[in-house]
Design an enzyme around this catalytic site. Structure first.
Site, PDB file in Angstrom:
ATOM      1  N   ARG A   1       0.894  -1.276   0.072  1.00 30.72           N
ATOM      2  CA  ARG A   1       0.005   0.030   0.075  1.00 30.72           C
ATOM      3  C   ARG A   1       0.965   1.248  -0.170  1.00 30.72           C
ATOM      4  NH1 ARG A   1      -3.738   0.503   5.327  1.00 30.72           N
ATOM      5  NH2 ARG A   1      -2.800   2.346   5.467  1.00 30.72           N
TER       6      ARG A   1
ATOM      7  N   ARG B   1       6.971   6.501  -6.304  1.00 32.07           N
ATOM      8  CA  ARG B   1       6.823   7.239  -7.379  1.00 32.07           C
ATOM      9  C   ARG B   1       8.110   7.752  -8.007  1.00 32.07           C
ATOM     10  NH1 ARG B   1       3.201  10.707  -3.773  1.00 32.07           N
ATOM     11  NH2 ARG B   1       1.199   9.358  -3.572  1.00 32.07           N
TER      12      ARG B   1
ATOM     13  N   ARG C   1      -3.028  -5.001  17.744  1.00 27.64           N
ATOM     14  CA  ARG C   1      -1.656  -4.297  17.873  1.00 27.64           C
ATOM     15  C   ARG C   1      -2.017  -2.965  18.621  1.00 27.64           C
ATOM     16  NH1 ARG C   1       3.197  -5.917  18.448  1.00 27.64           N
ATOM     17  NH2 ARG C   1       4.079  -4.127  17.747  1.00 27.64           N
TER      18      ARG C   1
ATOM     19  N   ARG D   1       7.447   6.675  15.489  1.00 28.93           N
ATOM     20  CA  ARG D   1       7.326   8.218  15.021  1.00 28.93           C
ATOM     21  C   ARG D   1       6.964   9.148  15.901  1.00 28.93           C
ATOM     22  NH1 ARG D   1       2.103   7.496  11.138  1.00 28.93           N
ATOM     23  NH2 ARG D   1       0.427   6.872  13.050  1.00 28.93           N
TER      24      ARG D   1
ATOM     25  N   GLU E   1       5.246   7.490  19.541  1.00 28.31           N
ATOM     26  CA  GLU E   1       4.456   6.630  19.369  1.00 28.31           C
ATOM     27  C   GLU E   1       5.318   4.979  19.599  1.00 28.31           C
ATOM     28  OE1 GLU E   1       1.757   6.310  16.010  1.00 28.31           O
ATOM     29  OE2 GLU E   1       1.246   8.229  16.051  1.00 28.31           O
TER      30      GLU E   1
ATOM     31  N   TYR F   1      -9.803  -3.351   9.716  1.00 25.69           N
ATOM     32  CA  TYR F   1      -8.889  -2.230   9.746  1.00 25.69           C
ATOM     33  C   TYR F   1      -9.505  -0.982   8.666  1.00 25.69           C
ATOM     34  CZ  TYR F   1      -4.462   0.406   9.637  1.00 25.69           C
ATOM     35  OH  TYR F   1      -3.602   1.357   9.592  1.00 25.69           O
TER      36      TYR F   1
ATOM     37  N   ASP G   1     -10.241   2.577   7.430  1.00 27.08           N
ATOM     38  CA  ASP G   1      -9.939   4.000   7.389  1.00 27.08           C
ATOM     39  C   ASP G   1     -11.317   4.842   7.754  1.00 27.08           C
ATOM     40  OD1 ASP G   1      -7.140   3.636   6.794  1.00 27.08           O
ATOM     41  OD2 ASP G   1      -7.555   3.890   4.770  1.00 27.08           O
TER      42      ASP G   1
HETATM   43  N1  UDP Z   1       6.453   1.599   6.351  1.00 24.29           N
HETATM   44  C1  UDP Z   1       8.018   1.701   6.382  1.00 24.29           C
HETATM   45  N2  UDP Z   1       8.523   2.788   6.497  1.00 24.29           N
HETATM   46  C2  UDP Z   1       7.856   4.074   6.758  1.00 24.29           C
HETATM   47  C3  UDP Z   1       6.274   3.969   6.731  1.00 24.29           C
HETATM   48  C4  UDP Z   1       5.755   2.995   6.385  1.00 24.29           C
HETATM   49  O1  UDP Z   1       8.467   0.671   6.310  1.00 24.29           O
HETATM   50  O2  UDP Z   1       8.403   5.012   7.066  1.00 24.29           O
HETATM   51  C5  UDP Z   1       5.918   0.250   6.089  1.00 24.29           C
HETATM   52  C6  UDP Z   1       5.427  -0.379   7.410  1.00 24.29           C
HETATM   53  O3  UDP Z   1       5.820  -1.611   7.096  1.00 24.29           O
HETATM   54  C7  UDP Z   1       4.342  -0.268   7.703  1.00 24.29           C
HETATM   55  C8  UDP Z   1       3.553  -0.151   6.028  1.00 24.29           C
HETATM   56  O4  UDP Z   1       4.712   0.500   5.307  1.00 24.29           O
HETATM   57  O5  UDP Z   1       3.490  -1.165   8.343  1.00 24.29           O
HETATM   58  C9  UDP Z   1       2.419   0.562   5.671  1.00 24.29           C
HETATM   59  O6  UDP Z   1       2.459   1.921   6.176  1.00 24.29           O
HETATM   60  P1  UDP Z   1       1.381   2.728   6.392  1.00 24.29           P
HETATM   61  O7  UDP Z   1       1.616   4.133   6.878  1.00 24.29           O
HETATM   62  O8  UDP Z   1       0.332   2.740   5.298  1.00 24.29           O
HETATM   63  O9  UDP Z   1       0.819   2.406   7.928  1.00 24.29           O
HETATM   64  P2  UDP Z   1      -0.510   2.649   8.640  1.00 24.29           P
HETATM   65  O10 UDP Z   1       0.140   3.081  10.064  1.00 24.29           O
HETATM   66  O11 UDP Z   1      -1.096   3.643   7.956  1.00 24.29           O
HETATM   67  O12 UDP Z   1      -1.105   1.247   8.867  1.00 24.29           O
END
Ligand code: UDP
Length: 370
Positions: free
Chosen positions: A169, A173, A246, A277, A303, A351, A353
């Site tokens: 997901r 780009r 989680r 983050r 977090e 899950y 959105d």
């Molecule tokens: N991800 C990553 N580095 C980043 C952000 C996301 O490796 O800086 C990976 C991580 O495995 C995460 C997945 O991409 O679970 C999906 O990210 P997204 O931000 O869509 O996760 P959300 O927190 O929205 O479920």
């Protein structure tokens, strides 16, 4: 006697209550917390709309959902473009030309593609897990610096033991577009999510601090139908066992400075930093109060991702086979209920959105009211 008792004043429950009320039904909403809004609740801290249960950035491609919520709020022009911090090196997310330039010094899309092509050569055949999937999308360098550590902290598991779909997901780009979401509509409600929910619930009776499950006889006797948005396994007293989630722990701090990190979200993608983050809430609204004046202080949230245990706030449903099978057992039971509608992220163990939540409740309303 109420027509509907709505258990939970989050997005699902509130929209259901609104629609039922508009149809002329008598509705009561209860919530066990002492505030409305569920996990999208925001509260004012130092003039900043603080996302207490984690950052929520509204984005959707569904025009009907966008138009629906615009009846209750005005969205600002916030665009999510997180920054990754790997041991002090900063990279643009999602993966785009700025990221590739910083990582490799490449300047053109052709050069970036060639770099990835060269690095993904190590993966032969269909990717079998998240690690292989990530390397075949963006190469080993980006995997090591921007994906591996973050993902392992986020999921508490090795990237080799995680399914590849999780990473699919994330956009890749070959342009200088760092808008994280591929969405037609995006923004944060001006004045906060709590205000939006207040508007949705306008004129509807709400009682806070009421735990439906602790006194269901009483509540059931007050309404013809129940809309239950709490955890489905709790509704059935966990008789088949608890569904797993989680969870996220937040460490919040108010700082006496106007600008901590210059962006709403910075992901810490190394393994050693314990948090995944940091959110700096004021940047969801460009650092200003509602009159457009800059705010002198800031609030940040670190977090920490954690395994959920009974009693913790549930956040992310764990979509593996074990939990999927367990959910189906509860779902079968729930389908036998004549007077209870199960909805939302916890009621459906999905899950969702925010936009999918609204789409799903509007569909449900069409089904029950037409
Ligand atoms: N991800 C990553 N580095 C980043 C952000 C996301 O490796 O800086 C990976 C991580 O495995 C995460 C997945 O991409 O679970 C999906 O990210 P997204 O931000 O869509 O996760 P959300 O927190 O929205 O479920």
């Amino acid at each position: 006697m109420y027509d509907y008792l709505v258990v939970g004043s989050g997005l699902y429950g509130s929209v259901f209550a609104r629609e039922a009320t508009n149809k002329g039904y008598k509705v009561l909403v209860i919530d066990k917390r002492n505030h409305i809004g569920g996990n999208i609740y925001t509260e004012k801290v130092e003039g900043i709309n603080f996302h207490k249960y984690g950052a929520h950035i509204f984005h959707t491609n569904i025009k009907e959902v966008w138009d629906y919520l615009n009846q209750f709020c005005t969205f600002n022009r916030f665009t999510n473009s997180p920054v990754a911090n790997y041991k002090g090196e900063l990279y643009s997310l999602p993966f785009n030309m700025y990221t590739f330039n910083k990582m490799w010094g490449v300047v053109t899309p052709q050069e970036a593609m060639a770099k990835i092509e060269e690095q993904k050569g190590e993966i032969k055949g269909e990717p079998q897990n998240l690690e292989e999937q990530a390397i075949s999308l963006v190469g080993r360098d980006i995997y090591e610096k921007l994906i591996k550590g973050y993902t392992e902290k986020q999921w508490g598991r090795d990237c080799k033991d995680l399914p590849s779909f999780i990473i699919k997901r994330l956009p890749v780009r070959f342009t200088f577009d760092n808008n994280y979401f591929n969405a037609l509509y995006q923004g944060i409600p001006i004045g906060g999510y709590t205000k939006m929910i207040e508007n949705i619930l306008d004129g509807i009776e709400v009682i806070l601090g009421q735990d439906y499950l602790k006194d269901r006889e009483k509540w059931n006797s007050m309404a013809k139908k129940i809309v239950y948005t709490g955890p489905i396994d709790a509704f059935y007293d966990y008789k088949f066992g608890a569904l797993e989630y989680r969870s996220v722990r937040f460490e919040n701090e108010v700082l006496d400075i106007p600008n901590f990190q210059g962006n709403a979200a910075v992901n810490y993608t190394d393994r050693e930093t314990p948090w995944t983050r940091i959110i700096e809430h004021k940047w969801f609204e460009f650092g200003n109060d509602e009159q457009g004046n800059p705010l002198p202080k800031t609030i940040i949230s670190r977090e920490y991702s954690s395994e959920w245990k009974l009693g913790d706030e549930p956040y992310y449903p764990v979509n593996d086979n074990k939990n999927g099978a367990l959910f189906l057992k509860y779902k079968e039971l729930s389908q036998q209920e004549k007077n209870v509608i199960f909805g939302g992220r916890l009621g459906e163990y999905k899950y969702y959105d925010m936009d999918a939540t609204v789409a799903s409740v509007l569909d449900k309303c069409k089904e029950v009211f037409e």
